[in-house]
Design an enzyme around this catalytic site. Structure first.
Site, PDB file in Angstrom:
ATOM      1  N   ASN A  16       0.853  -1.191   0.000  1.00 13.61           N
ATOM      2  CA  ASN A  16       0.000   0.000   0.000  1.00 13.61           C
ATOM      3  C   ASN A  16       0.896   1.251   0.000  1.00 13.61           C
ATOM      4  OD1 ASN A  16      -1.461   2.250   1.045  1.00 13.61           O
ATOM      5  ND2 ASN A  16      -3.090   0.867   1.672  1.00 13.61           N
ATOM      6  N   ASP A  18      -0.142   4.489  -0.046  1.00 10.39           N
ATOM      7  CA  ASP A  18      -0.839   5.721   0.365  1.00 10.39           C
ATOM      8  C   ASP A  18       0.088   6.724   1.055  1.00 10.39           C
ATOM      9  OD1 ASP A  18      -3.144   4.494  -0.484  1.00 10.39           O
ATOM     10  OD2 ASP A  18      -3.971   4.161   1.524  1.00 10.39           O
ATOM     11  N   HIS A  19       0.971   6.186   1.923  1.00 11.58           N
ATOM     12  CA  HIS A  19       1.705   7.126   2.769  1.00 11.58           C
ATOM     13  C   HIS A  19       2.932   7.726   2.094  1.00 11.58           C
ATOM     14  CE1 HIS A  19      -1.309   6.718   5.663  1.00 11.58           C
ATOM     15  NE2 HIS A  19      -1.173   5.397   5.710  1.00 11.58           N
ATOM     16  N   ARG A  27       3.978  18.736   1.662  1.00 11.45           N
ATOM     17  CA  ARG A  27       4.551  19.934   1.058  1.00 11.45           C
ATOM     18  C   ARG A  27       3.801  20.382  -0.197  1.00 11.45           C
ATOM     19  NH1 ARG A  27       9.694  21.553   3.037  1.00 11.45           N
ATOM     20  NH2 ARG A  27       9.377  21.325   5.263  1.00 11.45           N
ATOM     21  N   HIS A  52      -5.611   3.715  -1.680  1.00 11.96           N
ATOM     22  CA  HIS A  52      -6.936   4.108  -1.183  1.00 11.96           C
ATOM     23  C   HIS A  52      -7.199   5.555  -1.582  1.00 11.96           C
ATOM     24  CE1 HIS A  52      -9.671   4.439   2.671  1.00 11.96           C
ATOM     25  NE2 HIS A  52     -10.308   4.782   1.564  1.00 11.96           N
ATOM     26  N   ARG A  54      -9.242   8.319  -0.901  1.00  9.66           N
ATOM     27  CA  ARG A  54     -10.216   8.730   0.125  1.00  9.66           C
ATOM     28  C   ARG A  54     -11.060   9.880  -0.395  1.00  9.66           C
ATOM     29  NH1 ARG A  54      -8.920   6.612   5.581  1.00  9.66           N
ATOM     30  NH2 ARG A  54     -10.696   7.851   6.234  1.00  9.66           N
ATOM     31  N   ARG A  58      -6.848  12.916   1.110  1.00 12.75           N
ATOM     32  CA  ARG A  58      -5.768  13.333   2.003  1.00 12.75           C
ATOM     33  C   ARG A  58      -4.408  12.755   1.597  1.00 12.75           C
ATOM     34  NH1 ARG A  58      -7.439  10.076   7.445  1.00 12.75           N
ATOM     35  NH2 ARG A  58      -9.405  11.140   7.068  1.00 12.75           N
ATOM     36  N   HIS A  59      -4.408  11.622   0.884  1.00 17.18           N
ATOM     37  CA  HIS A  59      -3.105  11.124   0.393  1.00 17.18           C
ATOM     38  C   HIS A  59      -3.165  10.875  -1.123  1.00 17.18           C
ATOM     39  CE1 HIS A  59      -5.136   7.432   1.578  1.00 17.18           C
ATOM     40  NE2 HIS A  59      -4.841   7.548   2.854  1.00 17.18           N
ATOM     41  N   GLU A  79      -8.694   0.696  -3.205  1.00 16.57           N
ATOM     42  CA  GLU A  79      -9.543   0.751  -2.003  1.00 16.57           C
ATOM     43  C   GLU A  79     -10.417   1.986  -2.073  1.00 16.57           C
ATOM     44  OE1 GLU A  79      -6.412  -1.266   1.169  1.00 16.57           O
ATOM     45  OE2 GLU A  79      -7.030   0.821   1.412  1.00 16.57           O
ATOM     46  N   THR A 109      -7.286   6.603  10.250  1.00 17.52           N
ATOM     47  CA  THR A 109      -7.114   5.530   9.287  1.00 17.52           C
ATOM     48  C   THR A 109      -8.397   4.701   9.311  1.00 17.52           C
ATOM     49  OG1 THR A 109      -5.732   3.644   8.652  1.00 17.52           O
ATOM     50  CG2 THR A 109      -5.976   4.034  11.005  1.00 17.52           C
ATOM     51  N   THR A 110      -8.443   3.634   8.495  1.00 18.85           N
ATOM     52  CA  THR A 110      -9.676   2.843   8.430  1.00 18.85           C
ATOM     53  C   THR A 110      -9.806   2.045   9.727  1.00 18.85           C
ATOM     54  OG1 THR A 110      -9.179   2.675   6.086  1.00 18.85           O
ATOM     55  CG2 THR A 110     -10.971   1.312   6.906  1.00 18.85           C
ATOM     56  N   GLU A 160     -11.332  -9.148   2.966  1.00 16.14           N
ATOM     57  CA  GLU A 160     -10.059  -8.835   3.606  1.00 16.14           C
ATOM     58  C   GLU A 160     -10.340  -8.680   5.091  1.00 16.14           C
ATOM     59  OE1 GLU A 160      -7.367  -6.142   1.692  1.00 16.14           O
ATOM     60  OE2 GLU A 160      -6.511  -5.495   3.606  1.00 16.14           O
ATOM     61  N   HIS A 203      -3.937  -4.465   7.607  1.00 15.32           N
ATOM     62  CA  HIS A 203      -4.052  -3.281   8.454  1.00 15.32           C
ATOM     63  C   HIS A 203      -3.155  -3.412   9.680  1.00 15.32           C
ATOM     64  CE1 HIS A 203      -5.428   0.428  10.204  1.00 15.32           C
ATOM     65  NE2 HIS A 203      -5.998   0.677   9.045  1.00 15.32           N
ATOM     66  N   GLY A 204      -2.186  -2.523   9.737  1.00 19.30           N
ATOM     67  CA  GLY A 204      -1.321  -2.432  10.910  1.00 19.30           C
ATOM     68  C   GLY A 204      -0.230  -3.489  10.990  1.00 19.30           C
ATOM     69  N   HIS A 226       1.584   1.236   5.905  1.00 16.35           N
ATOM     70  CA  HIS A 226       2.168   2.245   6.793  1.00 16.35           C
ATOM     71  C   HIS A 226       3.509   1.811   7.363  1.00 16.35           C
ATOM     72  CE1 HIS A 226       2.630   4.452  10.638  1.00 16.35           C
ATOM     73  NE2 HIS A 226       2.272   5.462   9.864  1.00 16.35           N
TER      74      HIS A 226
HETATM   75  N1  PXP Z   1      -6.018  -3.083   3.902  1.00 18.34           N
HETATM   76  C1  PXP Z   1      -6.978  -2.141   3.952  1.00 18.34           C
HETATM   77  C2  PXP Z   1      -8.348  -2.514   3.495  1.00 18.34           C
HETATM   78  C3  PXP Z   1      -6.696  -0.834   4.386  1.00 18.34           C
HETATM   79  O1  PXP Z   1      -7.671   0.091   4.424  1.00 18.34           O
HETATM   80  C4  PXP Z   1      -5.375  -0.512   4.748  1.00 18.34           C
HETATM   81  C5  PXP Z   1      -5.035   0.881   5.153  1.00 18.34           C
HETATM   82  O2  PXP Z   1      -5.261   1.752   4.109  1.00 18.34           O
HETATM   83  C6  PXP Z   1      -4.409  -1.522   4.654  1.00 18.34           C
HETATM   84  C7  PXP Z   1      -4.748  -2.802   4.266  1.00 18.34           C
HETATM   85  C8  PXP Z   1      -2.973  -1.267   4.989  1.00 18.34           C
HETATM   86  O3  PXP Z   1      -2.851  -0.931   6.343  1.00 18.34           O
HETATM   87  P1  PXP Z   1      -1.477  -0.397   6.879  1.00 18.34           P
HETATM   88  O4  PXP Z   1      -1.170   0.859   6.134  1.00 18.34           O
HETATM   89  O5  PXP Z   1      -1.741  -0.165   8.340  1.00 18.34           O
HETATM   90  O6  PXP Z   1      -0.451  -1.462   6.634  1.00 18.34           O
END
Ligand code: PXP
Length: 257
Positions: A16, A18-19, A27, A52, A54, A58-59, A79, A109-110, A160, A203-204, A226
């Protein structure tokens, strides 16, 4: 071989990005570029890219999705919240997979899984055109049999499982909570698989929490963002991903040895 004698399934890693966009947006310019991160992830052995879009952008931005679709060779897991705006964007791009997630503007976050059971009718109508467009539809849910049954009834091909609570328990050293959450994820991965759903998790996840989830024989994809982007600050994105893959594969091999 799996413990039940069936052939071991391959475990994919979706990175992922996103970050990377979060840092860019801090910036407001063009760097770091999420598409460059996606290319590096591919070189490091990722099987897919997750992003994702959103509602508040935001990202990841609309332009990021366009560039990823045009330039990526890996499949994109898009996503999105179950809104008409996102559905139209997904139908325009037809990504390999669409993962429906809950979204609240004020959350960082989600935070939880989607409430499928309460919105079955609306969600069934919402995902039907996405399936018809050729996207694999995944639903991000808690390890709850009601939600899994509902996801199955509305015609999702994939679920998921939300690993956030388990990962928080691992990170905070709450061993009993981690064991309880892992037990629920273990049971629900098997339950979803028995209904014919493909099972993903995410997630996480970190180096400390990924092993037991990677070892679940029904799970065929992990989506991780993340932690990898944070770890990239210290060891570079490629090596951060390579190490995650190594831990996933070691856990899988241990579980099926
Ligand atoms: N899966 C889903 C459905 C998510 O929404 C996210 C966070 O955007 C992730 C996985 C990845 O989570 P993390 O960034 O905490 O690894």
């Amino acid at each position: 071989m799996s413990p039940d004698g069936s052939p071991a399934r391959v475990l994919r890693l979706g990175v992922n990005i996103d970050h990377v966009a979060t840092v860019r947006n801090a910036r407001g310019g063009a760097v770091p570029d999420p598409v460059r991160a996606a290319r590096l992830a591919e070189e490091a052995g990722a099987d897919g890219i997750t992003a994702h879009l959103r509602e508040d952008r935001r990202h990841i931005s609309d332009a990021d999705i366009e560039h990823l679709m045009a330039e990526l060779t890996l499949p994109l897991n898009f996503e999105m919240a179950a809104t008409p705006e996102m559905q139209a964007i997904a139908l325009r791009h037809r990504p390999h997979a669409v993962c429906i997630v809950p979204e609240r503007r004020e959350e960082r976050t989600t935070e939880g899984g989607l409430e499928v059971a309460r919105e079955e009718n609306r969600l069934a109508h919402f995902i039907a055109p996405l399936r018809e467009a050729g996207c694999r539809v995944s639903i991000f849910i808690a390890a709850d049999p009601r939600q899994i049954e509902a996801a199955h009834r509305i015609g999702a091909q994939v679920i998921e499982l939300h690993t956030g609570a388990y990962c928080d328990a691992v990170a905070e050293g709450r061993a009993e909570d981690a064991a309880r959450d892992l037990g629920a994820l273990t049971e629900m991965a098997a339950f979803a698989d028995s209904l014919g759903l493909e099972v993903h998790a995410g997630h996480g996840l970190t180096y400390d929490s990924v092993g037991p989830i990677a070892a679940l024989p029904q799970v065929v994809e992990l989506n991780i963002g993340h932690f990898l982007i944070g770890e990239a600050i210290f060891r570079g994105l490629g090596p951060a991903i390579t190490e995650m893959r190594r831990l996933m594969e070691a856990a899988r091999a241990g579980a099926v040895a």
